[in-house]
Design a protein around this motif. Structure first.
Motif: not given
Length: 652
Positions: A517, A520, A535, A571
């Motif tokens: 996290n 990556p 992901l 993300q």
């Protein structure tokens, strides 16, 4: 004989490699110093950041930067933390570097901050020496010259050298007018006002102060307004106007709420008000303020100690605890004698005569009263008053001449009969106003644009620093903690109790998830498209949300930085969906279209008001997405309404 060339070649290669390493290290350190310098300029109240910047600057011999931020650190210790002795320890070591500083304005600024520090430590002779040095190195910097004269004038005010004070302050005002420094021009006028009060010109003082308060209020958020009201209270006390004294101090505390020097002024103002309440039999109010001050030792130590002793002396006297009042009074007198503050020494002698009289010790009461009258006579000697009167007359004459000139111009305009000239005057004035408005608008737009660019550059630097730190922490977790946990997992395998193995395996899995996290790794190894799919798969496995994906291969169109920022945007959006959207399904699409890469994320959640969310303090995620889009020069489109889901589209 055969081996010698190889040895020489190896040695040369070693020297070349060493040179490359040193050169690379220097480049890294210079780059880091540049970032620290930029951050320190905008964070002069962060002592840890300043100390690190100074340390690195000294290490690589960037003496201009080292001295510049040492001056800022001395100012921070002087005004923000009341730890002036810490500032004093920096002086001698830094003075040895001044000979290497190229920008003499930096040297001038350093001497000015040192002079200010010595002033607040009560070391007035050292203060004057350093103000003179600041003036000498200012060269053509009119503003710094004015500040040096201004500081020196204040020292002379406090030491009773009123003639010298008047000369220095008048010169300071001339420099501030020349440099159009309105703020310090107001400050210097405030000091002239204090000078009038110290010499008993109370009517002139009040007139000047009223003009000064009007100017300060027009300036908006004038930072020294609390000191203007505090000095007004001191003069009200001298003329026995106690209600005005308390009222001015309350105004000072109110003005201090928005002052950038709030922490510096607060203890002085509260202690001044406590002393005023004690003198006027408001004992409960006085005690309450002093108890508030006593909660923090910084508030009644160092520079603030004399104000604290004065308030305690007056409170004890009001409570008829004359012995305690005497002890505080003697300590206060000793403190003021050390700093040669003659007016305060005079007041202390006067108050001690009252205390000894209350104690029934007539001999000591008379002795202190004689000290009071002698000191008063010595301060008010004829020569100093003549110099002050001369400058006062000069100042009043200049104001009168300007007024006469203005009146003469008005009379000429009223009697003019040339209508054509009058019309041209009006047209010309109107044209100048329009021109002025256009210039102001253009300059304000230009300034706003520059500020925006600076803000964006700073944000980019901060994000780059965050990514570097994330990468560093991720590598540490992976290479150090991860390896140790792997060994622990293997060792736990050999134990009869399987729970140890499961615990170790779960911990290792958590560490890997945190590391991934933070940075990556899969993004570098497999590319953006594959990293995106992994992901989404990972989130899909660990949540109740149904994901639909259409991810094309776009790695050949993305640089490393673009891929990382696009991945972080994805993300952030997915985390927002999981936290806030209450969505049942999410659709993610990554496609090529002509020369564009398009990332689209849609959900069927509760939606939100986009404009409203940006204005609240809870919109840091959205602002982060916006900033990343700016960095990679992409277009961001967010479509959302309450209860109708959200669509986020990034076109790169």
């Amino acid at each position: 004989m055969i081996k010698k060339p190889k040895v020489v070649l190896s040695f040369c290669m070693f020297l070349f490699y060493s040179y490359l390493v040193v050169s690379q290290n220097n480049q890294i350190e210079n780059s880091r110093l540049s970032k620290l310098d930029s951050l320190s300029v905008n964070n002069v109240k962060n002592d840890s950041l300043l100390i690190e910047t100074i340390r690195l600057a000294k290490k690589i011999k960037a003496y201009d930067i080292a001295v510049k931020h040492t001056a800022n650190l001395i100012r921070y210790y002087n005004y923000e933390t009341n730890t002036k002795e810490k500032g004093k320890t920096l002086i001698s070591n830094t003075k040895t570097l001044l000979q290497f500083v190229k920008n003499k304005d930096i040297v001038s600024k350093f001497y000015f901050e040192v002079a200010d520090l010595y002033y607040y430590l009560g070391e007035f002779e050292e203060s004057i020496i350093n103000y003179d040095s600041a003036f000498f190195y200012a060269n053509n910097n009119v503003s710094l010259k004015g500040l040096s004269k201004f500081g020196k004038g204040i020292v002379y005010v406090d030491t009773g050298e009123f003639g010298k004070a008047s000369i220095e302050l008048q010169e300071a005002i001339a420099y501030f007018k020349k440099s159009k420094d309105t703020l310090n021009w107001i400050n210097a006028k405030n000091s002239i006002t204090i000078l009038y009060g110290k010499n008993g010109f109370y009517e002139d003082e009040e007139q000047e102060r009223n003009e000064l308060i009007t100017l300060a209020n027009q300036y908006k958020n004038y930072p020294s307004l609390p000191s203007v009201y505090y000095n007004a209270a001191a003069s009200a006390n001298k003329t026995s106007h106690q209600k005005k004294r308390i009222n001015y101090l309350l105004k000072a505390l109110h003005a201090n709420e928005t002052s950038e020097y709030k922490n510096f002024f607060l203890p002085v103002l509260k202690l001044g008000l406590a002393a005023a309440y004690a003198d006027n039999d408001s004992i409960a109010k006085s005690e309450k303020l002093i108890k508030e001050i006593e909660l923090d030792s910084n508030f009644f130590s160092g520079y603030n100690e004399s104000f604290y002793l004065d308030a305690k002396m007056r409170l004890a006297f009001a409570k008829k605890n004359y012995q305690a009042s005497k002890n505080y009074g003697l300590a206060y007198l000793n403190k003021k004698k050390q700093s040669h503050a003659y007016e305060e020494i005079q007041e202390a002698e006067h108050f001690l005569s009252k205390i000894y009289k209350a104690l029934g010790d007539r001999e000591k009461a008379l002795k202190h009263y004689e000290n009071f009258t002698n000191l008063k006579d010595s301060i008010s000697n004829v020569q100093k008053l003549r110099v002050l009167s001369y400058y006062q007359t000069l100042y009043e004459t200049e104001k009168r001449d300007l007024k006469i000139q203005t009146q003469q111009r008005d009379i000429e305009l009223l009697h003019t009969k040339d209508k054509l000239k009058t019309q041209w005057l009006w047209f010309g004035g109107f044209g100048l106003v329009i021109t002025f408005i256009i210039i102001v608008v253009l300059r304000s737009r230009s300034f706003a644009k520059k500020q925006q660019i600076l803000q964006e550059n700073l944000t980019q630097r901060i994000m780059e620093s965050q990514e570097q730190e994330r990468n560093k922490v991720a590598m540490e977790l992976h290479d150090s903690v991860g390896q140790q946990l792997m060994l622990l997992t293997r060792k736990a395998n050999t134990l009869p109790d399987s729970s140890f193995h499961e615990l170790a395996a779960d911990t290792l899995s958590s560490i890997r998830a945190i590391s991934h996290n933070l940075y990556p790794v899969v993004l570098k190894r497999l590319g953006f498209s594959e990293a995106t799919q992994q992901l989404i798969n990972s989130i899909d496995e660990n949540s109740d949300v149904f994901f639909t994906t259409e991810i094309g291969f776009v790695d050949d169109m993305l640089s490393d930085d673009e891929a990382l920022h696009l991945y972080r945007i994805l993300q952030e959006v997915l985390q927002n969906i999981l936290k806030h959207a209450k969505a049942k399904s999410v659709w993610v699409e990554v496609l090529k279209s002509n020369n564009n890469v398009m990332l689209t994320i849609k959900d069927n959640g509760v939606g939100f008001n986009f404009n409203k969310a940006l204005k609240t303090n809870k919109s840091l995620g959205l602002k982060s997405i916006q900033e990343r889009c700016k960095i990679i020069h992409s277009k961001l489109i967010i479509e959302s309404q309450p209860n109708k889901g959200t669509k986020v589209k990034v076109i790169l």
